[in-house]
Design a protein around this motif. Sequence first.
Motif, PDB file in Angstrom:
ATOM      1  N   GLY A 168    -118.476  42.818 -77.924  1.00  0.00           N
ATOM      2  CA  GLY A 168    -119.043  44.014 -77.332  1.00  0.00           C
ATOM      3  C   GLY A 168    -120.473  43.731 -76.899  1.00  0.00           C
ATOM      4  N   VAL A 169    -120.759  43.774 -75.606  1.00  0.00           N
ATOM      5  CA  VAL A 169    -122.106  43.495 -75.100  1.00  0.00           C
ATOM      6  C   VAL A 169    -122.937  44.780 -75.184  1.00  0.00           C
ATOM      7  CG1 VAL A 169    -123.469  42.725 -73.125  1.00  0.00           C
ATOM      8  CG2 VAL A 169    -121.254  41.649 -73.610  1.00  0.00           C
ATOM      9  N   CYS A 170    -124.094  44.680 -75.844  1.00  0.00           N
ATOM     10  CA  CYS A 170    -124.876  45.865 -76.183  1.00  0.00           C
ATOM     11  C   CYS A 170    -126.168  45.981 -75.373  1.00  0.00           C
ATOM     12  CB  CYS A 170    -125.263  45.823 -77.666  1.00  0.00           C
ATOM     13  SG  CYS A 170    -123.875  45.603 -78.794  1.00  0.00           S
ATOM     14  N   THR A 171    -126.592  47.204 -75.158  1.00  0.00           N
ATOM     15  CA  THR A 171    -127.943  47.474 -74.676  1.00  0.00           C
ATOM     16  C   THR A 171    -128.648  48.295 -75.754  1.00  0.00           C
ATOM     17  OG1 THR A 171    -127.228  49.495 -73.512  1.00  0.00           O
ATOM     18  CG2 THR A 171    -127.285  47.443 -72.251  1.00  0.00           C
ATOM     19  N   VAL A 172    -129.946  48.032 -75.905  1.00  0.00           N
ATOM     20  CA  VAL A 172    -130.727  48.651 -76.976  1.00  0.00           C
ATOM     21  C   VAL A 172    -131.884  49.439 -76.381  1.00  0.00           C
ATOM     22  CG1 VAL A 172    -132.031  48.204 -79.095  1.00  0.00           C
ATOM     23  CG2 VAL A 172    -130.135  46.690 -78.464  1.00  0.00           C
ATOM     24  N   LYS A 173    -132.125  50.617 -76.942  1.00  0.00           N
ATOM     25  CA  LYS A 173    -133.232  51.462 -76.474  1.00  0.00           C
ATOM     26  C   LYS A 173    -133.917  52.090 -77.679  1.00  0.00           C
ATOM     27  CE  LYS A 173    -134.257  55.362 -73.395  1.00  0.00           C
ATOM     28  NZ  LYS A 173    -133.665  56.380 -72.480  1.00  0.00           N
ATOM     29  N   ASP A 174    -135.225  51.887 -77.789  1.00  0.00           N
ATOM     30  CA  ASP A 174    -136.029  52.451 -78.881  1.00  0.00           C
ATOM     31  C   ASP A 174    -135.474  52.083 -80.253  1.00  0.00           C
ATOM     32  OD1 ASP A 174    -137.679  53.694 -76.993  1.00  0.00           O
ATOM     33  OD2 ASP A 174    -136.389  55.471 -76.927  1.00  0.00           O
ATOM     34  N   GLY A 175    -135.008  50.840 -80.374  1.00  0.00           N
ATOM     35  CA  GLY A 175    -134.530  50.359 -81.667  1.00  0.00           C
ATOM     36  C   GLY A 175    -133.136  50.815 -82.049  1.00  0.00           C
ATOM     37  N   VAL A 261    -127.210  54.922 -83.808  1.00  0.00           N
ATOM     38  CA  VAL A 261    -126.827  53.655 -84.438  1.00  0.00           C
ATOM     39  C   VAL A 261    -128.048  52.750 -84.377  1.00  0.00           C
ATOM     40  CG1 VAL A 261    -125.282  51.666 -84.376  1.00  0.00           C
ATOM     41  CG2 VAL A 261    -124.412  53.934 -83.758  1.00  0.00           C
ATOM     42  N   LYS A 262    -128.761  52.639 -85.496  1.00  0.00           N
ATOM     43  CA  LYS A 262    -129.937  51.769 -85.555  1.00  0.00           C
ATOM     44  C   LYS A 262    -129.504  50.328 -85.317  1.00  0.00           C
ATOM     45  CE  LYS A 262    -133.408  52.208 -88.188  1.00  0.00           C
ATOM     46  NZ  LYS A 262    -134.327  52.231 -89.368  1.00  0.00           N
ATOM     47  N   MET A 263    -130.319  49.594 -84.595  1.00  0.00           N
ATOM     48  CA  MET A 263    -129.949  48.238 -84.199  1.00  0.00           C
ATOM     49  C   MET A 263    -130.787  47.207 -84.939  1.00  0.00           C
ATOM     50  SD  MET A 263    -127.708  47.114 -82.070  1.00  0.00           S
ATOM     51  CE  MET A 263    -127.205  45.567 -81.342  1.00  0.00           C
ATOM     52  N   PHE A 264    -130.096  46.350 -85.652  1.00  0.00           N
ATOM     53  CA  PHE A 264    -130.730  45.197 -86.275  1.00  0.00           C
ATOM     54  C   PHE A 264    -130.153  43.947 -85.605  1.00  0.00           C
ATOM     55  CE2 PHE A 264    -130.501  48.548 -89.530  1.00  0.00           C
ATOM     56  CZ  PHE A 264    -131.840  48.654 -89.877  1.00  0.00           C
TER      57      PHE A 264
END
Length: 302
Positions: A168-175, A261-264
Motif C-alpha cells: 500500500g503506497v502511502c501519503t502523509v500529512k501533518d504526521g 492514523v498516526k504515521m510512524f
Amino acid sequence: MKPTLLVLAAGMGSRYGGVKQIDSVGKNGECLLDFAAYDAKKSGFGKVVYIIRKDIEKDFREKLFDRVARNFDADYVFQSHDSLLTEEQIKLSAERTKPWGTAHAILCAEKAIHEPFAVINSDDYYGREAFETLGKHLSSISNDSTEHAMVGYVLENTMSKNGSVSRGVCTVKDGCLDSIVENLKIYYENGKILSDMGDKIVELTGKECVSMNLFGFSPKAFESFNTYWEDFIKNNVTAPKAEALLPVVAGDIIKNGKGVVKMFTSTENWFGMTYPEDKENVKKEIAKKIEAGYYPAQLWEK
C-alpha cells in the motif's frame, strides 16, 4: 493496559507453495512468527492472538502455537470463507474456496480482542523497533480512542528479488496517514521499480512510504471494519476472488472522519516468506541476528 498482537495467519500461501506461516527458519525449529511474538513480548505486548484456518490447526499447534503459549499469553481463532456470513450468503458464495481477506480476518477475531491491538502479516519480518513504537502508542490510548496508528516502511527496503510484492503506497500529512493506495504488483525490471496498476504501468522511486499491514487500532475501529464488511459482502458475495483489505478500511476511517492514523516510519530492511526462494534468505538473516546477539540462540524456554 497492555496491547494485544493480532497475527493474520490464515492465508493460503499460493505463491509460496505451502503453509509458510509455520515453516521452520530458526536454529531450533522456530518459525518467523516465533520471532514476532518474542519481539512483541519484549516490547510490552501482553498477548498474541493468531487467526488461522481450521485445516492447519494440528500442524500450527505442533510447529508454533504450543511453544509460544508456554512463554506468552496466546490464543487463536478461525477464519473460513463461511465466517460471518448468513446462510443465504453462504449459498451465494458456494464457489468460494479461500477466505475473504485481511479486513475479514480481523473481524473474525473481534470477540477475542478487548484492548488496543496491533496487526501484522504472518510472513513478514518487521523488526523490534516497530513493535516498540507501536506498543508505546497503543499502551497510551483507551478502548474508545479514535487515534489509531501505522508503521510504514521505505519501499526499496521491502522488495523481493524473487518476484512481485503487494504494498500500500502511502501519503502523509501533518504526521498522519492521508491516503493509501494498494499496489498489488510491484516488481523490478531492468533496474527500475515498476507497479502494474492494471490499466497502466507506473515507475516508482523506491523511496515511497509503504504499508506492510503493521497497523495499530483501538477496539473502536471495529465499528468501521463492520461497516466496510457489510457493504463489501453485499457487493461481492458471488465473487470468487474478491478480497476485503485492511488498508482500505484504514483509508475509510480517514475519509469518513472516524479517526486518524498516526504515521510512524521504520528504516528496517524487510525480509519475508513470499516465494519458496525467500526461505534461505530468511534463515540467513535470522542467523545473522542471533550471531549479533539481537536474539538468543534459544529463543524460548522449553
